[in-house]
Write a protein that holds these residues in place. Structure first.
Motif, PDB file in Angstrom:
ATOM      1  N   ARG A   9     -53.092  13.526 -24.080  1.00  0.00           N
ATOM      2  CA  ARG A   9     -52.904  13.347 -22.633  1.00  0.00           C
ATOM      3  C   ARG A   9     -51.958  12.181 -22.352  1.00  0.00           C
ATOM      4  O   ARG A   9     -51.038  12.305 -21.539  1.00  0.00           O
ATOM      5  CB  ARG A   9     -54.254  13.120 -21.945  1.00  0.00           C
ATOM      6  CG  ARG A   9     -54.119  12.821 -20.441  1.00  0.00           C
ATOM      7  CD  ARG A   9     -55.470  12.622 -19.790  1.00  0.00           C
ATOM      8  NE  ARG A   9     -56.207  13.865 -19.752  1.00  0.00           N
ATOM      9  CZ  ARG A   9     -56.068  14.793 -18.821  1.00  0.00           C
ATOM     10  NH1 ARG A   9     -55.199  14.643 -17.842  1.00  0.00           N
ATOM     11  NH2 ARG A   9     -56.802  15.891 -18.857  1.00  0.00           N
ATOM     12  N   GLU A  10     -52.187  11.055 -23.002  1.00  0.00           N
ATOM     13  CA  GLU A  10     -51.330   9.888 -22.763  1.00  0.00           C
ATOM     14  C   GLU A  10     -49.899  10.157 -23.186  1.00  0.00           C
ATOM     15  O   GLU A  10     -48.946   9.775 -22.502  1.00  0.00           O
ATOM     16  CB  GLU A  10     -51.887   8.679 -23.513  1.00  0.00           C
ATOM     17  CG  GLU A  10     -53.201   8.152 -22.960  1.00  0.00           C
ATOM     18  CD  GLU A  10     -53.797   7.068 -23.826  1.00  0.00           C
ATOM     19  OE1 GLU A  10     -54.393   6.137 -23.266  1.00  0.00           O
ATOM     20  OE2 GLU A  10     -53.667   7.151 -25.068  1.00  0.00           O
ATOM     21  N   HIS A  11     -49.731  10.843 -24.327  1.00  0.00           N
ATOM     22  CA  HIS A  11     -48.387  11.130 -24.826  1.00  0.00           C
ATOM     23  C   HIS A  11     -47.649  12.073 -23.880  1.00  0.00           C
ATOM     24  O   HIS A  11     -46.501  11.817 -23.491  1.00  0.00           O
ATOM     25  CB  HIS A  11     -48.487  11.741 -26.222  1.00  0.00           C
ATOM     26  CG  HIS A  11     -47.167  12.139 -26.812  1.00  0.00           C
ATOM     27  ND1 HIS A  11     -46.140  11.246 -27.017  1.00  0.00           N
ATOM     28  CD2 HIS A  11     -46.702  13.357 -27.240  1.00  0.00           C
ATOM     29  CE1 HIS A  11     -45.108  11.871 -27.551  1.00  0.00           C
ATOM     30  NE2 HIS A  11     -45.417  13.151 -27.685  1.00  0.00           N
ATOM     31  N   LEU A  12     -48.300  13.159 -23.478  1.00  0.00           N
ATOM     32  CA  LEU A  12     -47.638  14.161 -22.651  1.00  0.00           C
ATOM     33  C   LEU A  12     -47.361  13.659 -21.243  1.00  0.00           C
ATOM     34  O   LEU A  12     -46.368  14.056 -20.618  1.00  0.00           O
ATOM     35  CB  LEU A  12     -48.486  15.427 -22.590  1.00  0.00           C
ATOM     36  CG  LEU A  12     -48.539  16.251 -23.882  1.00  0.00           C
ATOM     37  CD1 LEU A  12     -49.632  17.307 -23.805  1.00  0.00           C
ATOM     38  CD2 LEU A  12     -47.195  16.903 -24.149  1.00  0.00           C
ATOM     39  N   SER A  13     -48.219  12.796 -20.713  1.00  0.00           N
ATOM     40  CA  SER A  13     -48.041  12.311 -19.335  1.00  0.00           C
ATOM     41  C   SER A  13     -47.136  11.086 -19.261  1.00  0.00           C
ATOM     42  O   SER A  13     -46.794  10.634 -18.162  1.00  0.00           O
ATOM     43  CB  SER A  13     -49.394  11.980 -18.707  1.00  0.00           C
ATOM     44  OG  SER A  13     -50.043  10.939 -19.438  1.00  0.00           O
ATOM     45  N   SER A  14     -46.712  10.567 -20.399  1.00  0.00           N
ATOM     46  CA  SER A  14     -45.848   9.392 -20.417  1.00  0.00           C
ATOM     47  C   SER A  14     -44.480   9.723 -19.828  1.00  0.00           C
ATOM     48  O   SER A  14     -43.883  10.763 -20.144  1.00  0.00           O
ATOM     49  CB  SER A  14     -45.669   8.894 -21.851  1.00  0.00           C
ATOM     50  OG  SER A  14     -44.559   8.027 -21.958  1.00  0.00           O
ATOM     51  N   PRO A  15     -43.932   8.856 -18.980  1.00  0.00           N
ATOM     52  CA  PRO A  15     -42.568   9.071 -18.470  1.00  0.00           C
ATOM     53  C   PRO A  15     -41.536   9.157 -19.588  1.00  0.00           C
ATOM     54  O   PRO A  15     -40.549   9.889 -19.461  1.00  0.00           O
ATOM     55  CB  PRO A  15     -42.326   7.844 -17.574  1.00  0.00           C
ATOM     56  CG  PRO A  15     -43.685   7.373 -17.191  1.00  0.00           C
ATOM     57  CD  PRO A  15     -44.568   7.666 -18.363  1.00  0.00           C
ATOM     58  N   VAL A  16     -41.759   8.420 -20.664  1.00  0.00           N
ATOM     59  CA  VAL A  16     -40.840   8.477 -21.800  1.00  0.00           C
ATOM     60  C   VAL A  16     -40.860   9.869 -22.425  1.00  0.00           C
ATOM     61  O   VAL A  16     -39.808  10.477 -22.677  1.00  0.00           O
ATOM     62  CB  VAL A  16     -41.195   7.402 -22.847  1.00  0.00           C
ATOM     63  CG1 VAL A  16     -40.423   7.628 -24.147  1.00  0.00           C
ATOM     64  CG2 VAL A  16     -40.910   6.016 -22.300  1.00  0.00           C
ATOM     65  N   THR A  17     -42.049  10.394 -22.669  1.00  0.00           N
ATOM     66  CA  THR A  17     -42.149  11.719 -23.273  1.00  0.00           C
ATOM     67  C   THR A  17     -41.511  12.771 -22.378  1.00  0.00           C
ATOM     68  O   THR A  17     -40.761  13.637 -22.853  1.00  0.00           O
ATOM     69  CB  THR A  17     -43.623  12.087 -23.529  1.00  0.00           C
ATOM     70  OG1 THR A  17     -44.208  11.112 -24.401  1.00  0.00           O
ATOM     71  CG2 THR A  17     -43.732  13.467 -24.163  1.00  0.00           C
ATOM     72  N   VAL A 309     -39.229   9.599 -34.732  1.00  0.00           N
ATOM     73  CA  VAL A 309     -38.982  11.012 -34.482  1.00  0.00           C
ATOM     74  C   VAL A 309     -40.175  11.691 -33.810  1.00  0.00           C
ATOM     75  O   VAL A 309     -39.999  12.674 -33.095  1.00  0.00           O
ATOM     76  CB  VAL A 309     -38.594  11.725 -35.798  1.00  0.00           C
ATOM     77  CG1 VAL A 309     -39.783  11.842 -36.737  1.00  0.00           C
ATOM     78  CG2 VAL A 309     -37.962  13.085 -35.525  1.00  0.00           C
ATOM     79  N   TRP A 310     -41.387  11.163 -34.005  1.00  0.00           N
ATOM     80  CA  TRP A 310     -42.543  11.814 -33.380  1.00  0.00           C
ATOM     81  C   TRP A 310     -42.446  11.790 -31.854  1.00  0.00           C
ATOM     82  O   TRP A 310     -43.041  12.634 -31.177  1.00  0.00           O
ATOM     83  CB  TRP A 310     -43.854  11.211 -33.848  1.00  0.00           C
ATOM     84  CG  TRP A 310     -44.129   9.779 -33.465  1.00  0.00           C
ATOM     85  CD1 TRP A 310     -43.999   8.678 -34.262  1.00  0.00           C
ATOM     86  CD2 TRP A 310     -44.605   9.294 -32.198  1.00  0.00           C
ATOM     87  NE1 TRP A 310     -44.347   7.544 -33.575  1.00  0.00           N
ATOM     88  CE2 TRP A 310     -44.728   7.890 -32.300  1.00  0.00           C
ATOM     89  CE3 TRP A 310     -44.933   9.894 -30.986  1.00  0.00           C
ATOM     90  CZ2 TRP A 310     -45.170   7.088 -31.252  1.00  0.00           C
ATOM     91  CZ3 TRP A 310     -45.366   9.105 -29.924  1.00  0.00           C
ATOM     92  CH2 TRP A 310     -45.484   7.714 -30.073  1.00  0.00           C
ATOM     93  N   GLN A 311     -41.671  10.833 -31.321  1.00  0.00           N
ATOM     94  CA  GLN A 311     -41.509  10.762 -29.871  1.00  0.00           C
ATOM     95  C   GLN A 311     -40.742  11.950 -29.317  1.00  0.00           C
ATOM     96  O   GLN A 311     -40.747  12.184 -28.105  1.00  0.00           O
ATOM     97  CB  GLN A 311     -40.794   9.459 -29.497  1.00  0.00           C
ATOM     98  CG  GLN A 311     -41.562   8.206 -29.845  1.00  0.00           C
ATOM     99  CD  GLN A 311     -40.710   6.965 -29.681  1.00  0.00           C
ATOM    100  OE1 GLN A 311     -40.038   6.526 -30.606  1.00  0.00           O
ATOM    101  NE2 GLN A 311     -40.727   6.414 -28.484  1.00  0.00           N
ATOM    102  N   ALA A 312     -40.088  12.709 -30.200  1.00  0.00           N
ATOM    103  CA  ALA A 312     -39.311  13.882 -29.783  1.00  0.00           C
ATOM    104  C   ALA A 312     -40.092  15.171 -29.932  1.00  0.00           C
ATOM    105  O   ALA A 312     -39.516  16.258 -29.901  1.00  0.00           O
ATOM    106  CB  ALA A 312     -38.017  13.958 -30.594  1.00  0.00           C
ATOM    107  N   SER A 313     -41.405  15.077 -30.077  1.00  0.00           N
ATOM    108  CA  SER A 313     -42.262  16.261 -30.197  1.00  0.00           C
ATOM    109  C   SER A 313     -43.384  16.181 -29.172  1.00  0.00           C
ATOM    110  O   SER A 313     -43.989  15.117 -28.977  1.00  0.00           O
ATOM    111  CB  SER A 313     -42.857  16.343 -31.610  1.00  0.00           C
ATOM    112  OG  SER A 313     -43.797  17.393 -31.700  1.00  0.00           O
ATOM    113  N   ALA A 314     -43.666  17.314 -28.527  1.00  0.00           N
ATOM    114  CA  ALA A 314     -44.761  17.334 -27.564  1.00  0.00           C
ATOM    115  C   ALA A 314     -46.112  17.143 -28.246  1.00  0.00           C
ATOM    116  O   ALA A 314     -47.013  16.504 -27.716  1.00  0.00           O
ATOM    117  CB  ALA A 314     -44.750  18.636 -26.765  1.00  0.00           C
ATOM    118  N   TYR A 315     -46.257  17.727 -29.438  1.00  0.00           N
ATOM    119  CA  TYR A 315     -47.488  17.638 -30.200  1.00  0.00           C
ATOM    120  C   TYR A 315     -47.166  17.188 -31.622  1.00  0.00           C
ATOM    121  O   TYR A 315     -47.159  18.009 -32.548  1.00  0.00           O
ATOM    122  CB  TYR A 315     -48.221  18.982 -30.202  1.00  0.00           C
ATOM    123  CG  TYR A 315     -48.620  19.422 -28.815  1.00  0.00           C
ATOM    124  CD1 TYR A 315     -49.770  18.952 -28.213  1.00  0.00           C
ATOM    125  CD2 TYR A 315     -47.816  20.316 -28.088  1.00  0.00           C
ATOM    126  CE1 TYR A 315     -50.136  19.337 -26.930  1.00  0.00           C
ATOM    127  CE2 TYR A 315     -48.159  20.711 -26.803  1.00  0.00           C
ATOM    128  CZ  TYR A 315     -49.320  20.225 -26.240  1.00  0.00           C
ATOM    129  OH  TYR A 315     -49.682  20.586 -24.964  1.00  0.00           O
TER     130      TYR A 315
END
Length: 324
Positions: A9-17, A309-315
């Motif tokens: 949830r935190e990753h997907l809702s992040s403005p950066v993501t 690189v993980w920042q470039a993946s939704a999951y």
């Protein structure tokens, strides 16, 4: 930036993501636009099959039970790309890949256990044509995303992206790169892949993307064609991004002759019997070809200037880390 992803949830809702994934969406649209205009047909590759590319260095393949048969999750679309040329002369796919990378690669900022590749294959082409295509595709993608407001939010230095030239990337041979690395005090194996630390070192010293060509025969899979003029050297390449981002793309001219493929399989410790469907097609005749695969998440990381690189993946699936 944290070295591991937060909760889904935190990753997907992040403005950066959200910004990164919008850029990635534009990368895919620009890639499809460019390749379609060049006469390529997009195919949907399989996710499972009886065999997959054995060439992933240090990574383990994933077995699945397919109606009582031992199948593999795809580590690469290479075998299916070659086979697909019996239908179309120019093909591409956005291919999912699963490789259980060694857990220590979770610290490289460049490895995922699950990722996607922009895979391209051209019938009748040589290694030079594949390189030419890659060095025209990348500037097209850069121009398509460089004005996006998301890059401002991500604080990307767009001047470095604007400096990416239209074609004519630098080209260095594997042998010359090994010599350079030794002069810098890095003990690179002259007969092996350019190791991860060396790639970052070379990339950090570069201001433009560049190719490393002509890897030694023992360093790559059975499908990279050996040079007739320079035995022991392969007709292949890697595309290295500048600014320390490392390898974006690997490609080669493909071996398509039955006897040579079987010989190379045996030289690399592969059992030809496992590759029955593929070798049957090769025996009946598949086109000569060349092609490449660009890591989508790695390309997104470079364009967005991301730390990991993980920042470039939704999951994201990090090596050695159980993830949703």
């Amino acid at each position: 930036m944290d070295s591991t992803p937060s909760s889904p949830r935190e990753h997907l809702s992040s403005p950066v993501t959200r910004a990164v994934l919008r850029v990635q969406n534009a990368v895919l649209a620009a890639t499809r636009e460019f390749l379609s205009a060049q006469g390529f047909t997009e195919l949907l590759p399989p996710v499972i099959g009886p065999v997959t590319d054995p060439g992933a260095r240090g990574a383990k393949q994933v077995d699945v039970d397919y109606y009582g048969h031992r199948y593999k999750l795809m580590t690469s679309a290479i075998l299916y790309k070659q086979a697909s040329l019996t239908a179309f002369d120019r093909i591409f796919c956005i291919a999912p890949n699963v490789r259980l990378e060694p857990p220590e690669t979770s610290t490289t900022a460049r490895h995922l256990a699950e990722f996607h590749q922009i895979d391209v294959e051209i019938a009748g082409a040589g290694v030079g044509e594949a390189m030419d295509l890659a060095e025209n595709l990348l500037p097209h993608v850069v121009k398509s995303v460089v004005t996006m407001p998301e890059l401002v939010l991500l604080r990307r230095d767009v001047d470095t992206l604007n400096a990416v030239p239209n074609g004519a990337f630098g080209r260095r041979t594997h042998a010359s790169v090994v010599t350079e690395l030794h002069s810098l005090g890095h003990e690179q194996n002259p007969d092996g892949e350019i190791d991860w630390q060396a790639e970052v070192l070379l990339s950090s010293r570069a201001t433009q993307p560049f190719f490393i060509t002509s890897y030694p025969k023992g360093s790559r899979g059975f499908y990279d064609r050996e040079s007739a003029e320079n035995p022991g050297v392969l007709r292949n390449f890697d595309l290295i991004a500048p600014e320390g981002f490392g390898e974006l793309c690997s490609g080669s001219e493909r071996e398509h002759r039955y006897a040579e493929i079987v010989t190379r399989m045996r030289e690399t410790g592969e059992n030809p019997v496992k590759y029955g469907w593929y070798l049957d097609m090769v025996r009946e005749g598949i086109p000569s070809s060349a092609g490449f695969g660009i890591g989508l998440e790695r390309l997104t990381r470079y364009l967005c200037g991301l730390e990991n690189v993980w920042q470039a993946s939704a999951y994201p699936k990090l090596p050695g880390v159980a993830s949703p």
